[in-house]
Every structure is written in C-alpha cells, then in structure tokens.
Design a protein around this motif. Structure first.
Motif, PDB file in Angstrom:
ATOM      1  N   TYR A 160     -11.102  -6.904 -14.498  1.00  0.00           N
ATOM      2  CA  TYR A 160     -11.164  -5.801 -13.254  1.00  0.00           C
ATOM      3  C   TYR A 160     -10.402  -4.516 -13.818  1.00  0.00           C
ATOM      4  O   TYR A 160     -10.890  -3.674 -13.442  1.00  0.00           O
ATOM      5  CB  TYR A 160     -10.419  -6.745 -12.015  1.00  0.00           C
ATOM      6  N   PHE A 161      -9.166  -5.032 -14.423  1.00  0.00           N
ATOM      7  CA  PHE A 161      -8.662  -3.750 -14.925  1.00  0.00           C
ATOM      8  C   PHE A 161      -9.138  -3.180 -16.197  1.00  0.00           C
ATOM      9  O   PHE A 161      -8.483  -1.945 -16.738  1.00  0.00           O
ATOM     10  CB  PHE A 161      -7.112  -4.268 -15.419  1.00  0.00           C
ATOM     11  N   GLY A 177       0.757  -1.366  -0.064  1.00  0.00           N
ATOM     12  CA  GLY A 177      -0.334  -0.075   0.046  1.00  0.00           C
ATOM     13  C   GLY A 177       0.770   1.212   0.275  1.00  0.00           C
ATOM     14  O   GLY A 177       0.147   2.478   0.033  1.00  0.00           O
ATOM     15  N   ARG A 178       2.081   1.302   0.046  1.00  0.00           N
ATOM     16  CA  ARG A 178       3.113   2.339  -0.046  1.00  0.00           C
ATOM     17  C   ARG A 178       2.717   3.016  -1.250  1.00  0.00           C
ATOM     18  O   ARG A 178       2.678   2.494  -2.343  1.00  0.00           O
ATOM     19  CB  ARG A 178       4.515   2.175   0.046  1.00  0.00           C
ATOM     20  N   PRO A 179       3.050   4.351  -1.579  1.00  0.00           N
ATOM     21  CA  PRO A 179       3.098   5.078  -2.586  1.00  0.00           C
ATOM     22  C   PRO A 179       4.403   4.407  -3.606  1.00  0.00           C
ATOM     23  O   PRO A 179       5.225   4.092  -3.015  1.00  0.00           O
ATOM     24  CB  PRO A 179       3.323   6.548  -2.278  1.00  0.00           C
ATOM     25  N   LEU A 238       2.771  -8.455  -8.693  1.00  0.00           N
ATOM     26  CA  LEU A 238       3.120  -7.644  -9.591  1.00  0.00           C
ATOM     27  C   LEU A 238       1.663  -6.878 -10.140  1.00  0.00           C
ATOM     28  O   LEU A 238       1.780  -5.566 -10.205  1.00  0.00           O
ATOM     29  CB  LEU A 238       3.614  -7.837 -11.095  1.00  0.00           C
ATOM     30  N   PHE A 239       0.758  -7.780 -10.106  1.00  0.00           N
ATOM     31  CA  PHE A 239      -0.777  -6.946 -10.356  1.00  0.00           C
ATOM     32  C   PHE A 239      -0.910  -6.295  -9.439  1.00  0.00           C
ATOM     33  O   PHE A 239      -1.586  -5.174  -9.574  1.00  0.00           O
ATOM     34  CB  PHE A 239      -1.763  -8.204 -10.507  1.00  0.00           C
ATOM     35  N   ASP A 240      -0.837  -6.498  -8.163  1.00  0.00           N
ATOM     36  CA  ASP A 240      -1.261  -5.570  -6.860  1.00  0.00           C
ATOM     37  C   ASP A 240      -0.290  -4.200  -6.744  1.00  0.00           C
ATOM     38  O   ASP A 240      -1.013  -3.324  -6.473  1.00  0.00           O
ATOM     39  CB  ASP A 240      -0.926  -6.402  -5.682  1.00  0.00           C
ATOM     40  N   LEU A 241       0.900  -4.221  -7.355  1.00  0.00           N
ATOM     41  CA  LEU A 241       1.632  -3.046  -7.420  1.00  0.00           C
ATOM     42  C   LEU A 241       1.437  -2.010  -8.267  1.00  0.00           C
ATOM     43  O   LEU A 241       1.644  -0.928  -8.422  1.00  0.00           O
ATOM     44  CB  LEU A 241       3.241  -3.470  -7.772  1.00  0.00           C
ATOM     45  N   ILE A 242       0.710  -2.297  -9.498  1.00  0.00           N
ATOM     46  CA  ILE A 242       0.361  -1.665 -10.621  1.00  0.00           C
ATOM     47  C   ILE A 242      -1.012  -0.977 -10.400  1.00  0.00           C
ATOM     48  O   ILE A 242      -2.040  -1.587  -9.964  1.00  0.00           O
ATOM     49  CB  ILE A 242       0.354  -2.494 -11.963  1.00  0.00           C
ATOM     50  N   HIS A 243      -1.097   0.113 -10.568  1.00  0.00           N
ATOM     51  CA  HIS A 243      -2.522   0.977 -10.500  1.00  0.00           C
ATOM     52  C   HIS A 243      -3.352   0.331 -11.517  1.00  0.00           C
ATOM     53  O   HIS A 243      -2.871   0.377 -12.693  1.00  0.00           O
ATOM     54  CB  HIS A 243      -2.277   2.565 -10.625  1.00  0.00           C
ATOM     55  N   VAL A 247       5.790  -1.396 -16.574  1.00  0.00           N
ATOM     56  CA  VAL A 247       4.146  -1.957 -16.719  1.00  0.00           C
ATOM     57  C   VAL A 247       3.386  -0.873 -17.234  1.00  0.00           C
ATOM     58  O   VAL A 247       2.582  -0.943 -18.321  1.00  0.00           O
ATOM     59  CB  VAL A 247       4.046  -3.147 -15.867  1.00  0.00           C
ATOM     60  N   SER A 248       3.716   0.176 -16.267  1.00  0.00           N
ATOM     61  CA  SER A 248       2.667   1.354 -16.736  1.00  0.00           C
ATOM     62  C   SER A 248       2.775   2.055 -17.978  1.00  0.00           C
ATOM     63  O   SER A 248       1.821   2.476 -18.324  1.00  0.00           O
ATOM     64  CB  SER A 248       2.874   2.214 -15.345  1.00  0.00           C
TER      65      SER A 248
END
Length: 185
Positions: A130-131, A50-52, A91-96, A67-68
């Motif tokens: 979801y994305f 959850g960190r920025p 990885l999916f969790d890290l990407i907005h 990725v972004s």
C-alpha cells in the motif's frame, strides 16, 4: 543513507533484541550506513485521529519525523493473537504514505508459534505494498526457542538469517539509490 530500525511494540524485549541484532550486523559490515534504533517503548505516542502532525505531542512528532526522514527500514513486531500489535498499526496510521514510497523495508517478527511467521506475508507485506515500498524478499522470524533465559539469541540459523537480512536490505537500498529510474504509480 540512514537505516531506521523500528521495534513496533510497547511490551517485551525480544522484538527489540532481534531488530538491534540486524542493525549491529549492518553497522559492522557497512560503516558508511547511518543506523538508528526507534523503540516504541521509549515514546508515548498519541492515537492517530487525523490531526495535522504539528498538532500532536512532542513524542508523536519526533517519531513521525524519525520515520519519515529515514531512507530505509528494518521493522520489527511481535505477533499477538495472530496479528501485529496496535502500537505498530497506530504508527503506520500516523505516517503519511508518501514517507515510505520507494524505500526498502525489511521485516523481523517474533511469536509463540512457528505459524505466526505468516503474519509477515499476510499483513506486513500488504501494508508495505500500500505504501509502495520495496520489500526485502527474506525476513526474520524468531520463536521463543531461539532465545535463552537471558533473552540472548542462541539459534545459529536465526543468526544467519539476521545477517542475510542485513545484507539484503543494504544491497537493495544501495541498488535503488544508484538507480536513475524513478518509480511512479
């Protein structure tokens, strides 16, 4: 346009081999497409907590940025215990979620049984939904039998499916890029 190939595991070679084969096919047929490979084995990602993004390690920030910033994807995963590995889920969790919105995803998977292809249908496609990503209708599933002892792909049908997926993701991305319609909720 930038296509990012992603090998979503930190162990084994077959996932990366299949993803790279799709990317090689794209490079050969579509020289106007920028192609990059991101192999999770090359990075030491921190767990998403959850960190920025700027508070994570350099490796984690690099992966988030790669990725972004991609325009579309070929995402590869091995199937372990009937599921995707934790490294890919992390990885999916890290990407907005907005980073994947309205982008094309093609999937590649490999596993020990022929039934493991269902993980693409039952786990990866819902994640893409979801994305709000566009999912290539076809995908590539490879089994141990499709490789020789040197981990070279020897199955002609698999090579045809790889080529077809390469064409499909590029066609979808070019069609979307040329579209003037913007997809929203």
């Amino acid at each position: 346009m930038k296509l990012l190939g992603l090998s979503g595991t930190i162990i084994g070679a077959k996932t990366g081999i299949v993803v790279r084969k799709v990317l090689d096919d794209v490079k050969k047929k579509y020289p106007d497409i920028e192609v990059e490979m991101l192999d999770m084995m090359d990075y030491n990602l921190e767990f998403c907590d959850g960190r920025p993004p700027e508070k994570y390690s350099a490796d984690t920030r690099t992966v988030i940025e790669k990725v972004s910033s991609a325009d579309f994807y070929v995402i590869g995963t091995p199937i372990f215990q009937g599921s995707i590995p934790g490294a890919l889920k992390n990885l999916f969790d890290l990407i907005h979620p907005d980073a994947f919105r309205n982008k094309v995803m093609g999937f590649v998977a490999n596993g020990g049984t022929y039934q493991h292809f269902l993980v693409i249908e039952n786990q990866l496609k819902p994640i893409a939904g979801y994305f709000r990503a566009f999912v290539a209708p076809s995908y590539v599933y490879a089994n141990f039998d499709h490789f020789n002892r040197e981990n070279e792909i020897v199955d002609e049908d698999l090579l045809k499916r790889i080529s077809y997926l390469a064409d499909e993701v590029v066609h979808m991305q070019k069609s979307l890029k040329g579209s003037t319609a913007k997809v929203t909720d």
